[in-house]
Design an enzyme around this catalytic site. Sequence first.
Site, mmCIF file in Angstrom:
data_model
loop_
_atom_site.group_PDB
_atom_site.id
_atom_site.type_symbol
_atom_site.label_atom_id
_atom_site.label_comp_id
_atom_site.label_asym_id
_atom_site.label_seq_id
_atom_site.Cartn_x
_atom_site.Cartn_y
_atom_site.Cartn_z
ATOM 1 N N TYR B 309 0.859 -1.203 0.000
ATOM 2 C CA TYR B 309 0.000 0.000 0.000
ATOM 3 C C TYR B 309 0.883 1.236 0.000
ATOM 4 O O TYR B 309 2.058 1.176 0.374
ATOM 5 C CB TYR B 309 -0.958 -0.033 1.187
ATOM 6 C CG TYR B 309 -2.103 -0.978 0.925
ATOM 7 C CD1 TYR B 309 -3.336 -0.507 0.485
ATOM 8 C CD2 TYR B 309 -1.938 -2.351 1.046
ATOM 9 C CE1 TYR B 309 -4.382 -1.371 0.193
ATOM 10 C CE2 TYR B 309 -2.980 -3.228 0.754
ATOM 11 C CZ TYR B 309 -4.191 -2.727 0.331
ATOM 12 O OH TYR B 309 -5.222 -3.593 0.042
ATOM 13 N N ASP B 323 0.675 -12.031 0.364
ATOM 14 C CA ASP B 323 -0.546 -12.778 0.663
ATOM 15 C C ASP B 323 -0.347 -14.284 0.642
ATOM 16 O O ASP B 323 -1.032 -15.011 1.360
ATOM 17 C CB ASP B 323 -1.654 -12.398 -0.325
ATOM 18 C CG ASP B 323 -2.346 -11.103 0.083
ATOM 19 O OD1 ASP B 323 -2.144 -10.642 1.221
ATOM 20 O OD2 ASP B 323 -3.108 -10.548 -0.733
ATOM 21 N N GLN B 331 -4.807 -21.665 2.093
ATOM 22 C CA GLN B 331 -5.573 -21.501 3.329
ATOM 23 C C GLN B 331 -6.731 -20.516 3.133
ATOM 24 O O GLN B 331 -7.764 -20.596 3.786
ATOM 25 C CB GLN B 331 -4.641 -20.989 4.438
ATOM 26 C CG GLN B 331 -5.287 -20.887 5.806
ATOM 27 C CD GLN B 331 -4.237 -20.630 6.897
ATOM 28 O OE1 GLN B 331 -4.088 -21.417 7.807
ATOM 29 N NE2 GLN B 331 -3.524 -19.538 6.795
ATOM 30 N N TYR B 411 -9.849 -8.883 0.072
ATOM 31 C CA TYR B 411 -9.720 -9.095 -1.373
ATOM 32 C C TYR B 411 -10.100 -10.509 -1.780
ATOM 33 O O TYR B 411 -9.756 -11.457 -1.095
ATOM 34 C CB TYR B 411 -8.273 -8.852 -1.818
ATOM 35 C CG TYR B 411 -8.093 -7.538 -2.536
ATOM 36 C CD1 TYR B 411 -8.529 -7.401 -3.845
ATOM 37 C CD2 TYR B 411 -7.501 -6.451 -1.911
ATOM 38 C CE1 TYR B 411 -8.364 -6.192 -4.518
ATOM 39 C CE2 TYR B 411 -7.340 -5.238 -2.578
ATOM 40 C CZ TYR B 411 -7.773 -5.118 -3.881
ATOM 41 O OH TYR B 411 -7.616 -3.939 -4.525
ATOM 42 N N HIS B 466 -2.520 1.161 -4.116
ATOM 43 C CA HIS B 466 -1.742 -0.040 -3.821
ATOM 44 C C HIS B 466 -1.440 -0.790 -5.108
ATOM 45 O O HIS B 466 -1.925 -0.435 -6.181
ATOM 46 C CB HIS B 466 -2.495 -0.928 -2.825
ATOM 47 C CG HIS B 466 -3.828 -1.379 -3.338
ATOM 48 N ND1 HIS B 466 -4.948 -0.564 -3.314
ATOM 49 C CD2 HIS B 466 -4.234 -2.531 -3.918
ATOM 50 C CE1 HIS B 466 -5.974 -1.207 -3.839
ATOM 51 N NE2 HIS B 466 -5.574 -2.395 -4.232
ATOM 52 N N HIS B 468 -0.722 -4.886 -6.823
ATOM 53 C CA HIS B 468 -0.775 -6.351 -6.687
ATOM 54 C C HIS B 468 0.231 -6.918 -7.675
ATOM 55 O O HIS B 468 0.108 -6.663 -8.876
ATOM 56 C CB HIS B 468 -2.152 -6.907 -7.072
ATOM 57 C CG HIS B 468 -3.292 -6.316 -6.315
ATOM 58 N ND1 HIS B 468 -3.847 -6.917 -5.216
ATOM 59 C CD2 HIS B 468 -3.996 -5.176 -6.493
ATOM 60 C CE1 HIS B 468 -4.841 -6.179 -4.759
ATOM 61 N NE2 HIS B 468 -4.956 -5.115 -5.520
ATOM 62 N N ASP B 477 8.885 -27.766 -19.027
ATOM 63 C CA ASP B 477 9.752 -28.839 -19.539
ATOM 64 C C ASP B 477 9.300 -29.087 -20.966
ATOM 65 O O ASP B 477 8.561 -30.041 -21.243
ATOM 66 C CB ASP B 477 9.593 -30.116 -18.703
ATOM 67 C CG ASP B 477 10.381 -30.074 -17.393
ATOM 68 O OD1 ASP B 477 11.032 -29.051 -17.101
ATOM 69 O OD2 ASP B 477 10.308 -31.067 -16.638
ATOM 70 N N HIS B 628 -3.201 -0.169 -8.553
ATOM 71 C CA HIS B 628 -4.632 0.052 -8.316
ATOM 72 C C HIS B 628 -4.870 1.450 -7.741
ATOM 73 O O HIS B 628 -4.531 1.727 -6.603
ATOM 74 C CB HIS B 628 -5.166 -1.040 -7.382
ATOM 75 C CG HIS B 628 -6.662 -1.133 -7.366
ATOM 76 N ND1 HIS B 628 -7.339 -2.250 -6.961
ATOM 77 C CD2 HIS B 628 -7.621 -0.250 -7.722
ATOM 78 C CE1 HIS B 628 -8.640 -2.029 -7.048
ATOM 79 N NE2 HIS B 628 -8.828 -0.829 -7.503
#
Lengths: 678, 678
Positions: B309, B323, B331, B411, B466, B468, B477, B628
């Site tokens: 941010y 994140d 998770q 988010y 901010h 991302h 391969d 953003h």
Amino acid sequence: MSSALKIMLLILVLLSLHTLSLASSHQHHPLDPLTRSEFTLVRTIVQKSYPRSIHNLTFQYVGLDEPDKPRVLAWLSNPASKPPPRRAFVITRLSKKSHEIVVDLSTRLIVSDVVYDGYGYPLLTSDEQIAAITLPQTYEPFIESVKKRGLNLSDVVCSTFTVGWFGEVKISARVLKLLCFYTDHGTVNLYVRPVEGITLVVDLDEMKIVEYYDRFRVPVPKAEGTEYRASKMKPPFGPHLNGAAFLQPDGPGFNIDGHTVSWANWVFHVGYDVRAGPIISTASIYDLDKQTHRRVLYRGFISELFVPYMDPTEEWYYKTFFDSGEFGFGQSAVSLEPFADCPSNAEFLDAYYAGADGLPVKISNAFCIFERYAGNIMWRHTELEIPNEVIREVRPEVTLVVRMVATVGNYDYILDWEFKPSGSIKFGVGLTGVLEVKGVTYTHADHIKEDVYGTLLADNTIGVYHDHFLTYYLDLDVDGEPNSFIKKKLEKIQVIDPHSSPRKSYWTTVSETAKTESDARVQLGLMQSELTVVNTNKKTKLGNDVGYRLIPGSASHPLLSYDDYPQIRGAFTNNDVWVTPYNKSEKWAGGLYVDQSHGDDTLATWSLRNRDIENKDIVLWYTIGFHHVPCQEDFPVMPTLSAGFELRPTNFFESNPVLKTKAPKHVDWSNCSTTTHP
Amino acid sequence: MSSALKIMLLILVLLSLHTLSLASSHQHHPLDPLTRSEFTLVRTIVQKSYPRSIHNLTFQYVGLDEPDKPRVLAWLSNPASKPPPRRAFVITRLSKKSHEIVVDLSTRLIVSDVVYDGYGYPLLTSDEQIAAITLPQTYEPFIESVKKRGLNLSDVVCSTFTVGWFGEVKISARVLKLLCFYTDHGTVNLYVRPVEGITLVVDLDEMKIVEYYDRFRVPVPKAEGTEYRASKMKPPFGPHLNGAAFLQPDGPGFNIDGHTVSWANWVFHVGYDVRAGPIISTASIYDLDKQTHRRVLYRGFISELFVPYMDPTEEWYYKTFFDSGEFGFGQSAVSLEPFADCPSNAEFLDAYYAGADGLPVKISNAFCIFERYAGNIMWRHTELEIPNEVIREVRPEVTLVVRMVATVGNYDYILDWEFKPSGSIKFGVGLTGVLEVKGVTYTHADHIKEDVYGTLLADNTIGVYHDHFLTYYLDLDVDGEPNSFIKKKLEKIQVIDPHSSPRKSYWTTVSETAKTESDARVQLGLMQSELTVVNTNKKTKLGNDVGYRLIPGSASHPLLSYDDYPQIRGAFTNNDVWVTPYNKSEKWAGGLYVDQSHGDDTLATWSLRNRDIENKDIVLWYTIGFHHVPCQEDFPVMPTLSAGFELRPTNFFESNPVLKTKAPKHVDWSNCSTTTHP
């Protein structure tokens, strides 16, 4: 007056009334393309004024003479009011001159008729190209060349190539070049089987071969592996894809009234022009908050498509095409195939243009319009932090697509306009079709020791490097005409005082309003900024400028020298973004007469005047580019390569405009029986 | 031995057999994520080795210990052979130490157990975050602060924020910050209603509040306008979107066997990791021409997501999140909603991770897999130049999408992997959910005279600027492990001799093979080049290197100073593209321990060794970035902002791999009755 004559006159009056009523019954919107009957009427009026030249006069361009913008806007605000006069703009060729004729369709009068004496020539008609490609079949030197190569004349098919301009001072004749291809063994993929070495030059006004060259011979690439028709291919087929059926129990969510499309919160007009192809006009979006439609885009279309090839040799150097201004994106529109070019829920629109003789030519299913249910998410959030509650709100995305495909000889351009309920307009371009290839002696990359200007794609076949630059004309009218172009630059701020923050840096935005055209020229790349078109006269309740921002595609800049002739003609691609004040006559980024143009009537030359653009009615020009390094996958027909960009509302709405959209109902089947069609 | 004891032992043996068989029955592929029973087994084994600490030991990370690549490849070439040993990699916290434990699941032995003594901390568990946010409710100074603000304690909800690192030399405790939000009037959109001025610092290992600040007060943004639940909103609703039904009469075209997905010409493995989220492995494509599957991608996943941010003030400066490494994309996976997050033809997969206590936690419908019929065109051509014949061949596009949504607090990240029959893999990222906002006194933009580091989105509400940056790990391969990274630079050639060509310029490609890591660092922007990963040991019949090329998205570079602490930790975003030699331990671009990391274990530091990468097993790292600048449309929940990039075969196939694809059957209905669900 004899009674026979009276009856004749009566019939003529009735006929003309009928024509008129036909015209007016279709005239829903002042920007409607010319109707079938209007084309006929234009032809009649023009031919009447050249009674002795009816058979020599050719119609190179016939389209709507765009009414003055204030008149269109006045009509829009009160569709019961008198529409602006309905006029056609015509370019004819007669006695080696280009005539610009404006025809008033209500008064049936020619409003103006001037001879153009500048550089360049109008759009080529399909008819003259068809006439030109038949000439070699009876041209003795050509027949001889074909025979010498051991080829079958009846299997040789020629195609037309515009010649460009390379600094010649003298005005050259209106010529094009023919190159020829081989189609023995019943092959139809002519473009990948060039008969190299032969070039014919045709004078179009004389319709005869004026120059002929047979310079060298290389093998014609073989027929094997060039087929793309399923009906002619042998197993194994694959990969296998399962069929799907799509049903909208409540029917499509859009309504087409004449050329006006209403869908979700959008209303816009789908026009057509023989040169530009699709034109989207007077697009407005309903604001649930303000309970009114708000203006976004007055008129948008692809103004030009520049396709320079990168082979400087004698046979190829001139291949620097302007597909829109030379060949016509609209003229190149092809009939779309239901269930394949467009999904099963699509509706189709026909298009009409004037043939060289002025008579209307119909393209069935030139457009399709469909709702896209691509499985995307319009917005969502899962909230897990509220005690004892799991909140999940998801709105699936539905968009509306307007599609046209222009097949300019070998290439197929898929042109999509996609409207989103959130206010975005996405512009999609898909490149597919067949590459332009060069015949060579090589059959293995290891044998190639010189620059062959491309990739070996098959035996004796080089896919030549080239670019595609599509320049969009976007006359945004964000909440009205007076708009400004603001670059919100993202600038790094160094933290000077280490006690003021543990951070050493951050970025902030610095808004720069473009005062004049030169301020608005942008080459995208490392510069980080948001490019916005805003209406500084309208603010949100919070005081932000209402606007739309451009989300560009991946940047691909021209690599030719600025002083190279093709780049002078294509100078409108020197910047990725330009902004000009609205000027009804500045529509064609490469000039009105692009064939053999000298680059003296381009966006780049208009913009040299450096006019004021702050708080004016402005036009945004954006170029999306592709550098194409062909690869074997592109042979014998290319998997679609897609790119695009987006116009997205930014502080246009007070808040998320799709917040209160309900998820569309989902539908279950019972007792369905389906039939499949191969 | 008593018979009771004998029976007990028998039961234990049977139980363990049962567990084993469960594990092995799911063990289709050596890269399968740990199963439910394997998590339980890992927990048992680890706890057994710390018998006195069972209640203090927390499982911060449990995942598959990736088997050695040669072993996986050997198994793939002969799935009847013995699979590589099945092992788990575990990071626990115990007595303020991070332990790295490798557990062998077949032998049930701990293979290694080392204490990590470097900088940084492991993934935060959901459980400890939930524990932390309950602390303020009984913390007197906080209760006092809430009371002073006239707020209801029961309506205050706190959330967790990692603290970053800002040059402190001393190793700090494992802390996080809590910021709190208000939810009176039954509002649930907490993030847009910050209670500014209050910061709590929680020591996670102690699970107590160790610092407390109440610095200033500003109004809590109002409840009005923050709602996003359809059930709580009042008319008018809109825009209206029609429902649609979708049927595949032959069912879906894909097959899921364990975690292996087969579809059209693709076979790949869908894995899951609590940190990375989706992992796609061993993706191969069937080559119709060679009649065999050919390898493309060994393993790909999002290695890190850096979200700094741009507010340097005391309350915000530290908000520079990672994140994936701090909160875990896996998770953070949320259950997907059928018919909304994914279309009606989707199939769903669950995911399991270990909770802080080591027990498996299930995320239902964490993935969906569906065929996308978006109305696109795979390839087409209309041929009008063959005399007396109109040829039109069109193949509609069908693709396969694998989707996961990670909701990291406010988010929502929509992560799509899209496979195309033409050999392309498209990577889609959608940003939606709720912005992180700052409470201020302002209610109108005109009143703002200082830098507020964002946009006024609602009364008293700033949407803070901010970025991302999503960094993808792509172990390509291409036809085997030894690959090279080749930049095909597009270079302008000036024509020196004016007699050699009427052109003054053209471009050609100059291939540069990256010998070492430093050659492969790329900042996209004005440079025009094709970035390819090729296998120079395999050639097409024509002698071209087989390869895949990266088609990047729109470039967004970091704007922070390289020497700023967040950027040191996020230095893997300094280049858009990096290439490293494959190294099993180099998976996490921000390091294994990202929380409070010092940036000494990042892609940027590994790459300083400047290792050889030519004709080696290499990994391509690509970062897609967003700057953003929030706008009012992003409030109170954001319409999805999408971006993406593509890996596309280039001379991988001998020719168009979908040339012989038949158009999927289209399906008609008869006698259908449908029911709709609101």
